[in-house]
Structure formats: C-alpha cells, structure tokens
Design a protein around this motif. Sequence first.
Motif, PDB file in Angstrom:
ATOM      1  N   UNK A 150       0.844  -1.205   0.000  1.00  0.00           N
ATOM      2  CA  UNK A 150       0.000   0.000   0.000  1.00  0.00           C
ATOM      3  C   UNK A 150       0.874   1.247   0.000  1.00  0.00           C
ATOM      4  N   UNK A 151       0.406   2.247  -0.726  1.00  0.00           N
ATOM      5  CA  UNK A 151       1.014   3.573  -0.679  1.00  0.00           C
ATOM      6  C   UNK A 151      -0.055   4.538  -0.172  1.00  0.00           C
ATOM      7  N   UNK A 152       0.211   5.145   0.976  1.00  0.00           N
ATOM      8  CA  UNK A 152      -0.693   6.166   1.538  1.00  0.00           C
ATOM      9  C   UNK A 152      -0.052   7.501   1.190  1.00  0.00           C
ATOM     10  N   UNK A 153      -0.695   8.291   0.336  1.00  0.00           N
ATOM     11  CA  UNK A 153       0.027   9.446  -0.212  1.00  0.00           C
ATOM     12  C   UNK A 153      -0.836  10.683  -0.379  1.00  0.00           C
ATOM     13  N   UNK A 154      -0.118  11.786  -0.586  1.00  0.00           N
ATOM     14  CA  UNK A 154      -0.741  13.099  -0.816  1.00  0.00           C
ATOM     15  C   UNK A 154      -1.526  13.557   0.413  1.00  0.00           C
ATOM     16  N   UNK A 155      -0.932  13.349   1.569  1.00  0.00           N
ATOM     17  CA  UNK A 155      -1.578  13.773   2.808  1.00  0.00           C
ATOM     18  C   UNK A 155      -0.981  15.070   3.334  1.00  0.00           C
ATOM     19  N   UNK A 156      -1.834  16.074   3.498  1.00  0.00           N
ATOM     20  CA  UNK A 156      -1.431  17.311   4.158  1.00  0.00           C
ATOM     21  C   UNK A 156      -1.671  17.209   5.658  1.00  0.00           C
ATOM     22  N   UNK A 157      -2.712  16.455   6.025  1.00  0.00           N
ATOM     23  CA  UNK A 157      -3.027  16.254   7.441  1.00  0.00           C
ATOM     24  C   UNK A 157      -2.315  14.998   7.940  1.00  0.00           C
ATOM     25  N   UNK A 158      -1.465  15.144   8.941  1.00  0.00           N
ATOM     26  CA  UNK A 158      -0.824  13.972   9.538  1.00  0.00           C
ATOM     27  C   UNK A 158      -1.887  13.042  10.122  1.00  0.00           C
ATOM     28  N   UNK A 159      -2.906  13.608  10.766  1.00  0.00           N
ATOM     29  CA  UNK A 159      -3.959  12.789  11.381  1.00  0.00           C
ATOM     30  C   UNK A 159      -4.645  11.901  10.364  1.00  0.00           C
ATOM     31  N   UNK A 160      -4.880  12.430   9.173  1.00  0.00           N
ATOM     32  CA  UNK A 160      -5.528  11.641   8.128  1.00  0.00           C
ATOM     33  C   UNK A 160      -4.565  10.569   7.598  1.00  0.00           C
ATOM     34  N   UNK A 161      -3.292  10.942   7.468  1.00  0.00           N
ATOM     35  CA  UNK A 161      -2.283   9.962   7.023  1.00  0.00           C
ATOM     36  C   UNK A 161      -2.212   8.793   8.006  1.00  0.00           C
ATOM     37  N   UNK A 162      -2.307   9.106   9.299  1.00  0.00           N
ATOM     38  CA  UNK A 162      -2.227   8.047  10.313  1.00  0.00           C
ATOM     39  C   UNK A 162      -3.431   7.106  10.226  1.00  0.00           C
ATOM     40  N   UNK A 163      -4.595   7.656   9.880  1.00  0.00           N
ATOM     41  CA  UNK A 163      -5.776   6.793   9.693  1.00  0.00           C
ATOM     42  C   UNK A 163      -5.560   5.851   8.507  1.00  0.00           C
ATOM     43  N   UNK A 164      -4.969   6.375   7.441  1.00  0.00           N
ATOM     44  CA  UNK A 164      -4.694   5.546   6.258  1.00  0.00           C
ATOM     45  C   UNK A 164      -3.680   4.453   6.600  1.00  0.00           C
ATOM     46  N   UNK A 187       2.839  19.696   8.543  1.00  0.00           N
ATOM     47  CA  UNK A 187       1.502  19.190   8.260  1.00  0.00           C
ATOM     48  C   UNK A 187       0.472  20.284   8.510  1.00  0.00           C
ATOM     49  N   UNK A 188      -0.753  20.046   8.086  1.00  0.00           N
ATOM     50  CA  UNK A 188      -1.819  21.036   8.280  1.00  0.00           C
ATOM     51  C   UNK A 188      -2.058  21.307   9.767  1.00  0.00           C
ATOM     52  N   UNK A 189      -1.695  20.315  10.618  1.00  0.00           N
ATOM     53  CA  UNK A 189      -1.863  20.533  12.063  1.00  0.00           C
ATOM     54  C   UNK A 189      -0.679  21.284  12.659  1.00  0.00           C
ATOM     55  N   UNK A 190       0.363  21.505  11.833  1.00  0.00           N
ATOM     56  CA  UNK A 190       1.536  22.210  12.333  1.00  0.00           C
ATOM     57  C   UNK A 190       2.651  21.303  12.820  1.00  0.00           C
ATOM     58  N   UNK A 191       2.621  20.024  12.436  1.00  0.00           N
ATOM     59  CA  UNK A 191       3.676  19.092  12.858  1.00  0.00           C
ATOM     60  C   UNK A 191       4.832  19.165  11.852  1.00  0.00           C
ATOM     61  N   UNK A 192       6.045  19.316  12.383  1.00  0.00           N
ATOM     62  CA  UNK A 192       7.216  19.472  11.525  1.00  0.00           C
ATOM     63  C   UNK A 192       7.529  18.177  10.764  1.00  0.00           C
TER      64      UNK A 192
END
Length: 333
Positions: A150-164, A187-192
């Motif tokens: 699986x490739x989980x990609x094009x995520x701006x939100x880290x939270x959404x990437x983690x769900x994927x 990330x959109x949440x401000x994570x470096x």
Amino acid sequence: MTADAAKRGLMERLADGPVLGDGGYLLELERRGYVQAGPYTPEVALRHPEALAGLHREFMFAGADVLEALTFYATDAKLASVGFPGTADEVNRAAVEIARAVADEGGALAAGVLTGTWEYVVDDKASAAHVREIFERQVELQQAAGVELFVCETFGFLGEALLAVAAATATGLPVVATMCYGREPISEEGVANADCARRLVDAGADVVGLNCVRGPHHMLPLAREMAEATGVPVAAQPVAYRLPEDQPEFGSLKEFPFELEHVQLTRAEMAQFAVDARDAGISLIGSCCGSAPYHVREMARSLGRDPDGERTWKPDYENPMSGFEYYGAGRKS
Ligand SMILES: [Zn+2]
C-alpha cells in the motif's frame, strides 16, 4: 511457478538497493484526454481501462518497479462531484485489477493507494470515524483485488495519514506513507517534517517520505531529513516541474494547469534527481505529476538499469545513419 512466487516483495527489493517508482497518472492522462483537469478523479479506470493499462505498461517498460493503482481520489464524495456517484467501490476494484494485471506481465509490484479525502477535519471525531471507514473499505476492496503493498500518499493532514496507515498496516502488507505539504514543510496541524516521519513510523509505516506538489529541488532536503529522523527506507516522489526558489507548490504556479509545458523538467533533469536521491540515501525513488514514462526511463538508466533490453531506443551515437554526426549535435563524449 506462479507469478506470485516469482515476485520479490517491496522490502526485499529495498534491501538490495534503490527501488524505482512510476510517474504521475492523472496529469498525463489529462494530457491524453481521459481525465478532467481540476477534480483529477480516477473514473478513467471504468470508462477507458485500456488507456490506464497502457500508461501502467509504459511506466513498467520504462523501468518502474512499482505501479500505483489509480485509486487516487477514488471516494464517493469525489466521484459524485464529477457525476459518477456510487462508483467508488467499482473504481477501487477496477483500478487495482488493471494495475495488477499489467504488473504481472513484467514482474513489477502493484500498489494499492489511499489518498487525502478532503473530508478530514482536525479534532473532529465524527470526520475521523468517517474517513477511517472510507479507508477500511478501500483497503478491503484493494486487497481483494490483488495489491502487493500500500502507498498512503498526498496527505497534508498527519492525522488523516495516520488513519490511512492504520487501515493499510492491518493487512500485513508493506506500507509506504508520504506527506505532501503546502508552502511550509509542516503538516496542516503544524507538525514538523521530521516529526511527521517519526509518527508515521510509530504507526507502522515501513517506508516514509514525500510525494507530489514539490519538485526535486524542494523535496530532496526534506526526504533526507526524514531518513535521518527515522532510519527507515525513505521515498521521494517529486513533480517534474521547475519551481521558483520561493514557490514550492506547482499547483500555485500561474502555468497550472494548462501551461505546465513551460515549466516541464526534462528527462535529463529527472535523471539527475534520481542520482542525487540515490546518493542522498533515498530508497524509493519515484516521481509524480508531470513525470511521464520518458522521464522514468532516463531515471532508470541513470540508476544503471537497462529498462529496454532488447527493445532498445537508446540513442546510437555511432551509427552513421542516425544523423548525430550530420547535425553535429547531441553527441556525448
Ligand atoms: Zn502529483
């Protein structure tokens, strides 16, 4: 021996050296008249499967080791927005079957793909539950249709990437997770950047990295930072466009989407990226929007591959009938 038994998995390949990804499907298929610019949704998997299979095959002939199924934006909300409501299951299934069939022809790996849904809202439990459901359904369909990673990609939100990543790792298949930042590498949440990489690894991603939006020049330092922060194999899949120093997003260029030809990187420039990425310790060297099979072929050659083998279209500088002597150009010493 079946095709399955003969194929080596992603992690085995990465242990042996750089793995080459494919290029960008949606922008190339848009150029060819099969995808609508703007929404960039993947209904082509149902409407023109032959066009999608053809592009997969071109990337594989060019040397790509991994073919990403075109399940980018294959969600009900996205597909309904372009007049194809209720087709998400069908698109997920068809796109994977197409990618897997082509991959099996040439020993490449077929990757399932999960992408940003545009339905994720930070700190909103209901949206997280909804997005989790979308990913779990996609994973179920894609695994049943034969993906090999699986490739989980094009995520701006880290939270959404983690769900994927959570949905994908539940399968036991290898999982690549890449971030896709806006102007700033957070990330959109401000994570470096480095912290995003660590969080994705902690969540079970086998490979972390970056894809899309940024060109090679803006992406490579961030990929190197991820490698240093995690110690796991890192992926870099930049767009093949020339971006100004102070403008790292290709979607904000005045040339987007119909004058991108003006900022197209050449195949030689993408080949140089592949070499730079390898030298920087990047393990999964790919490309994204704007990268067509001819770019991937030169990337493969720059990494010492001979993707064409018998079907050679390498320039023949020695053949007097080739015209290089006549025109006096192009000869490499
Ligand atoms: Zn892209």
